[in-house]
Write an enzyme that holds these catalytic residues in place. Sequence first.
Site, PDB file in Angstrom:
ATOM      1  N   ASN A  23      -4.309  -9.152  -5.658  1.00  8.50           N
ATOM      2  CA  ASN A  23      -4.637 -10.627  -5.613  1.00  8.50           C
ATOM      3  C   ASN A  23      -5.370 -11.248  -4.353  1.00  8.50           C
ATOM      4  O   ASN A  23      -5.953 -12.058  -4.277  1.00  8.50           O
ATOM      5  CB  ASN A  23      -3.200 -11.307  -5.769  1.00  8.50           C
ATOM      6  CG  ASN A  23      -2.699 -11.024  -7.302  1.00  8.50           C
ATOM      7  OD1 ASN A  23      -3.597 -10.919  -8.086  1.00  8.50           O
ATOM      8  ND2 ASN A  23      -1.550 -11.786  -7.518  1.00  8.50           N
ATOM      9  N   CYS A 123      -3.576 -17.765 -21.245  1.00  4.72           N
ATOM     10  CA  CYS A 123      -3.361 -16.372 -21.283  1.00  4.72           C
ATOM     11  C   CYS A 123      -1.857 -15.933 -21.641  1.00  4.72           C
ATOM     12  O   CYS A 123      -1.033 -16.778 -22.020  1.00  4.72           O
ATOM     13  CB  CYS A 123      -3.597 -15.681 -19.742  1.00  4.72           C
ATOM     14  SG  CYS A 123      -2.237 -15.885 -18.762  1.00  4.72           S
ATOM     15  N   PRO A 129      -3.446 -23.876 -16.824  1.00  2.00           N
ATOM     16  CA  PRO A 129      -4.332 -24.882 -16.562  1.00  2.00           C
ATOM     17  C   PRO A 129      -5.044 -24.662 -15.358  1.00  2.00           C
ATOM     18  O   PRO A 129      -4.745 -24.175 -14.228  1.00  2.00           O
ATOM     19  CB  PRO A 129      -3.596 -26.271 -16.611  1.00  2.00           C
ATOM     20  CG  PRO A 129      -2.251 -25.864 -16.162  1.00  2.00           C
ATOM     21  CD  PRO A 129      -1.910 -24.580 -16.780  1.00  2.00           C
ATOM     22  N   ASP A 131      -6.491 -27.628 -13.780  1.00  2.00           N
ATOM     23  CA  ASP A 131      -6.604 -29.183 -13.410  1.00  2.00           C
ATOM     24  C   ASP A 131      -6.651 -29.318 -11.710  1.00  2.00           C
ATOM     25  O   ASP A 131      -7.276 -29.898 -11.170  1.00  2.00           O
ATOM     26  CB  ASP A 131      -5.701 -30.136 -14.116  1.00  2.00           C
ATOM     27  CG  ASP A 131      -4.052 -29.516 -13.679  1.00  2.00           C
ATOM     28  OD1 ASP A 131      -3.943 -28.313 -13.778  1.00  2.00           O
ATOM     29  OD2 ASP A 131      -3.302 -30.462 -13.484  1.00  2.00           O
ATOM     30  N   ARG A 404      -5.355  -2.811 -14.694  1.00  2.00           N
ATOM     31  CA  ARG A 404      -5.825  -4.065 -14.080  1.00  2.00           C
ATOM     32  C   ARG A 404      -5.161  -4.144 -12.609  1.00  2.00           C
ATOM     33  O   ARG A 404      -5.677  -4.796 -11.591  1.00  2.00           O
ATOM     34  CB  ARG A 404      -5.536  -5.385 -14.904  1.00  2.00           C
ATOM     35  CG  ARG A 404      -6.458  -5.508 -16.053  1.00  2.00           C
ATOM     36  CD  ARG A 404      -6.243  -6.654 -16.663  1.00  2.00           C
ATOM     37  NE  ARG A 404      -5.949  -7.730 -15.652  1.00  2.00           N
ATOM     38  CZ  ARG A 404      -5.044  -8.750 -15.615  1.00  2.00           C
ATOM     39  NH1 ARG A 404      -4.175  -8.773 -16.419  1.00  2.00           N
ATOM     40  NH2 ARG A 404      -4.991  -9.491 -14.424  1.00  2.00           N
TER      41      ARG A 404
END
Length: 426
Positions: A23, A123, A129, A131, A404
């Site tokens: 990350n 997902c 979202p 936003d 991943r």
Amino acid sequence: MDRIIIRGGRTLKGQVPISGAKNAALTLLPCALLTDEKLTLTNLPRLADVDSFGHLLNELGVSTKVQRGTDGSIGREMTMDAKSLASTVAPYDIVRKMRASILVLGPLVARAGEAKVSLPGGCAIGNRPIDLHLKALEALGAQIELAAGYVKATAPGGLTGGRYSFPVVSVGATENALMAAVLAKGETVLDNAAREPEIVDLANCLVAMGAEIDGIGTDRLVIRGKPRLNGARYQVMPDRIEAGSYACAAAITGGELDLMGARMGDMATIFDAMRVTGVDVTEIEGGIRVSANGRLKPSNVSTAPFPAFPTDMQAQFMSMLALADGTSVLTETIFENRYMHVPELARMGADIQVHGRTAIVKGVDGLVGADVMATDLRASMSLVLAGLAAKGETAVHRVYHLDRGYERLEEKLSAVGADIERLSDG
Ligand code: UD1
């Protein structure tokens, strides 16, 4: 499709090298877009998401050169050169594979005055979202339009500093806003910013590139924008979630693992929660030793933004608690749909009931191997952990989720005594 086969019941012991943080890497890579000089990231993990991000950068005209690490870390290094940009569009085909693609929006609009990114959509762990990413960029003067599945941000005269207070703590939105603000004219103040160690890593990299940021590690970031940033060489932090996952592997098998390269300061809450279950955690030279003996005790854990317990550790913790001597309560406050591992764990014999955001985990005496699959990365890891402790053989399907986020998973686990292998159907 590949699957991972685990024959459970082995006690794990030895050293696990912890890779660079996925990350952190996914927010450090787009920093290359902020400068016309070279940015080199070292200690990058070998993961599908990092490769996908490299492809996205190539699509935008950034040249990337990957080589073996030369800084003594276990990771690779990538040198990125965004001297000139060929495109400001992140297409659907890449974004749909990797949500973190949205993190090019802020840097692109800041550098080029325009950016178009396919909407990531929902997902597996909720509707997720964006936003807040958009509102924060609007506060810096970007015009936002949504059309045909894309979000378009424009700022023809460049971004200008502004104030934005996040109504909900968001890691990604904080990252996008921070990357945009470093090139905006004037001062930006971001309140209720996320404080995750990966954000600190991002801010430190930006400072190495010449950015001016106050309040790093706090929930108020004050950024004085610069007309341009320079290149830099920066080492990606160790992956606290990978380290936490291996800590759970030690705990669930009653073993002892040395997490080499892991940093205690990033993981205090994870380890506090582990100690409650009877696990021993000590700092050793170059890492952290985690050991367990006998049956674990139950514990109640609630996820929340850093410094509280991370949502990315909830599934792995649940596997551990599924075998504890008593009942534990887990509460997931970040994502509304992050219990998809529960029915799979139940197929292995776990006794877990979900009521909304709460899961009641009644510890059982043992789990049994089964065919299982998960729909997200950490959920997949929780099934691997359950398989390590279960009697008999577990086959974890849909291995691409694990690829991943966990570098060389089978290799790292077999090196410490697990009976694990990858089988390919092809
Ligand atoms: C990042 C991590 C992910 C981790 C999560 C929470 C990366 C690549 N991913 O994801 O592994 O699980 O932080 O620690 O770093 N939200 C909104 N509007 C927005 C953005 C977020 O409502 O515009 C909500 C989300 O739905 C969620 C909460 O805010 O409920 C936190 O999400 P956020 O911190 O943004 O997660 P990500 O950055 O996507």
